[in-house]
Each structure stands twice: as C-alpha cells, then as structure tokens.
Design a protein around this motif. Structure first.
Motif, short mmCIF file in Angstrom:
data_model
loop_
_atom_site.label_atom_id
_atom_site.label_comp_id
_atom_site.label_asym_id
_atom_site.label_seq_id
_atom_site.Cartn_x
_atom_site.Cartn_y
_atom_site.Cartn_z
N CYS A 294 39.08 41.14 22.41
CA CYS A 294 39.12 39.82 23.04
C CYS A 294 40.47 39.49 23.65
CB CYS A 294 38.70 38.75 22.03
SG CYS A 294 37.06 39.05 21.35
N HIS A 295 41.55 39.87 22.99
CA HIS A 295 42.89 39.63 23.53
C HIS A 295 43.08 40.45 24.81
CE1 HIS A 295 44.50 38.35 19.31
NE2 HIS A 295 43.60 37.52 19.80
N ASN A 296 42.56 41.68 24.82
CA ASN A 296 42.63 42.51 26.02
C ASN A 296 41.83 41.89 27.16
OD1 ASN A 296 44.20 44.39 24.66
ND2 ASN A 296 42.43 45.59 24.03
N ASP A 297 40.68 41.30 26.84
CA ASP A 297 39.87 40.62 27.87
C ASP A 297 40.68 39.52 28.55
OD1 ASP A 297 37.62 42.15 27.44
OD2 ASP A 297 36.56 40.63 26.28
N VAL A 298 41.38 38.73 27.75
CA VAL A 298 42.20 37.65 28.30
C VAL A 298 43.25 38.23 29.25
CG1 VAL A 298 43.93 35.90 27.73
CG2 VAL A 298 41.79 35.98 26.46
N LYS A 299 43.90 39.30 28.84
CA LYS A 299 44.92 39.93 29.70
C LYS A 299 44.29 40.45 30.99
CE LYS A 299 47.76 41.34 25.80
NZ LYS A 299 48.14 42.48 24.96
N ASN A 300 43.12 41.07 30.89
CA ASN A 300 42.46 41.62 32.08
C ASN A 300 42.01 40.51 33.04
OD1 ASN A 300 42.74 44.34 31.41
ND2 ASN A 300 40.87 44.34 30.18
N VAL A 301 41.48 39.43 32.52
CA VAL A 301 41.06 38.31 33.37
C VAL A 301 42.29 37.64 33.99
CG1 VAL A 301 39.95 36.04 33.42
CG2 VAL A 301 38.87 37.92 32.17
N LYS A 302 43.35 37.48 33.20
CA LYS A 302 44.58 36.90 33.73
C LYS A 302 45.10 37.74 34.90
CE LYS A 302 49.39 36.00 32.64
NZ LYS A 302 50.48 36.29 31.71
N GLU A 303 45.11 39.06 34.74
CA GLU A 303 45.55 39.95 35.82
C GLU A 303 44.69 39.76 37.06
OE1 GLU A 303 48.18 42.13 36.14
OE2 GLU A 303 48.87 41.14 34.32
N TYR A 304 43.39 39.66 36.86
CA TYR A 304 42.49 39.46 38.01
C TYR A 304 42.82 38.14 38.71
CZ TYR A 304 38.43 38.57 40.87
OH TYR A 304 37.64 38.27 41.93
N LEU A 305 42.93 37.08 37.95
CA LEU A 305 43.22 35.76 38.54
C LEU A 305 44.55 35.73 39.27
CD1 LEU A 305 41.99 33.43 35.65
CD2 LEU A 305 40.85 33.84 37.84
N MET A 306 45.56 36.31 38.66
CA MET A 306 46.91 36.26 39.26
C MET A 306 47.00 37.15 40.50
SD MET A 306 49.19 34.80 36.47
CE MET A 306 50.62 35.16 37.21
N ASN A 307 46.32 38.28 40.50
CA ASN A 307 46.43 39.24 41.60
C ASN A 307 45.43 39.00 42.72
OD1 ASN A 307 48.55 40.56 40.33
ND2 ASN A 307 47.15 41.91 39.22
N GLU A 308 44.29 38.43 42.40
CA GLU A 308 43.22 38.30 43.40
C GLU A 308 43.03 36.87 43.90
OE1 GLU A 308 41.84 40.99 44.61
OE2 GLU A 308 42.83 42.29 43.14
N HIS A 309 43.61 35.89 43.20
CA HIS A 309 43.43 34.48 43.62
C HIS A 309 44.77 33.85 43.79
CE1 HIS A 309 39.08 34.19 43.45
NE2 HIS A 309 39.16 35.07 42.51
#
Length: 159
Positions: A144-159
């Motif tokens: 779950c902690h890795n999921d948060v990191k992966n979603v954060k990366e997506y949001l920061m890099n793609e939006h």
C-alpha cells in the motif's frame, strides 16, 4: 409505498448537494463483498519505474491503463472505459476483484475520465492513503505504501 420511498430518495439527493461541497471521487479496489489483492511484483503490470516490488492489483491496473492511455493517440477514455480496462487487465492476470467507482456528486460516466474536473480552480491537491496490513493471515497487504508512491509519481509527472 413506492411513491414515498422515491420521495425520500429525492430528498436525500437534494440534501446531499448542499451538505457536500467538494467533488470527491474514489476508485476502490473491489466490491464490498470482496477482498483486494496484493501483487508481489508490480512490474508485471508494466509500470514505469515502480516505487517498490509489492503493490495493489487494482492500483497497478489503474496506473497501467492511465499510462497506456497517455501514450495512445486519439480520444480520451471515459470513466466506463477506464473501469472496463482495469477489470479486463485484472481478469487477464487472474485476479477476481472488481474495482468500483464512487462519487460525492453525480457524474456522467460517458464523459472523459479526469482526475481533476475542468471546473476545478485553485491549487490541485490529492489525498493519498496507503495502509499496510502486515502479519494478518489471510488478508495481508504489504504494497500500500508503494501504491501511494506510484500514484504520487504519476500525478506529479503526468499532471
């Protein structure tokens, strides 16, 4: 009796619009009667540089669909298409969970999928929560902690 039930539902929907000012959308990992699955290695979902080996099957499918849509040309995916693609992705990988979409306000599911609605103004914010359940058999979740990191990366890099 059916008329009364209908009026009560209409009243509740009307009241909800006044009580909940924010537009909140949530994709949950599964139906209420199911259990979300962990993935021991999210690389099988072809995510760019995953933050960790373990992660949620739903989150991995979600990010995989969004990254592939970003690369594809043409029209944006609708809410329905995102959910359908996630479900297909999970089924292909032998997961039985069925992701669900919830919203604090009515949304047109055939509109393009947007993390942030066009009507949103001001600073963009996201609340990302990852709660690992370790040492609980069955039902252990460690990614779950890795999921948060992966979603954060997506949001920061793609939006």
């Amino acid at each position: 009796m059916g008329w009364l039930v209908k009026k009560i539902r209409e009243f509740k929907e009307e009241q909800k619009a006044h009580l909940i000012k924010a537009e909140v959308r949530m994709i949950s990992g599964c139906d209420d009667s199911q259990t979300s699955a962990d993935v021991s290695n999210v690389k099988m979902f072809e995510l760019p540089d995953p933050a960790g080996k373990a992660g949620g099957a739903c989150t991995s499918a979600y990010l995989s669909v969004l990254y592939k849509d970003k690369k594809a040309s043409g029209a944006e995916l609708t809410f329905v298409e995102v959910l359908q693609k996630m479900r297909v992705h999970l089924t292909e990988k032998k997961y039985t969970q069925i992701p669900q979409l919830s919203s604090s306000k009515p949304i047109d599911l055939n509109e393009p999928f947007q993390l942030v609605p066009d009507t949103a103004t001001g600073t963009k914010r996201a609340l990302l929560i990852g709660i690992n359940y370790t040492g609980m058999q069955p039902g252990e979740l460690t990614g779950c902690h890795n999921d948060v990191k992966n979603v954060k990366e997506y949001l920061m890099n793609e939006h």
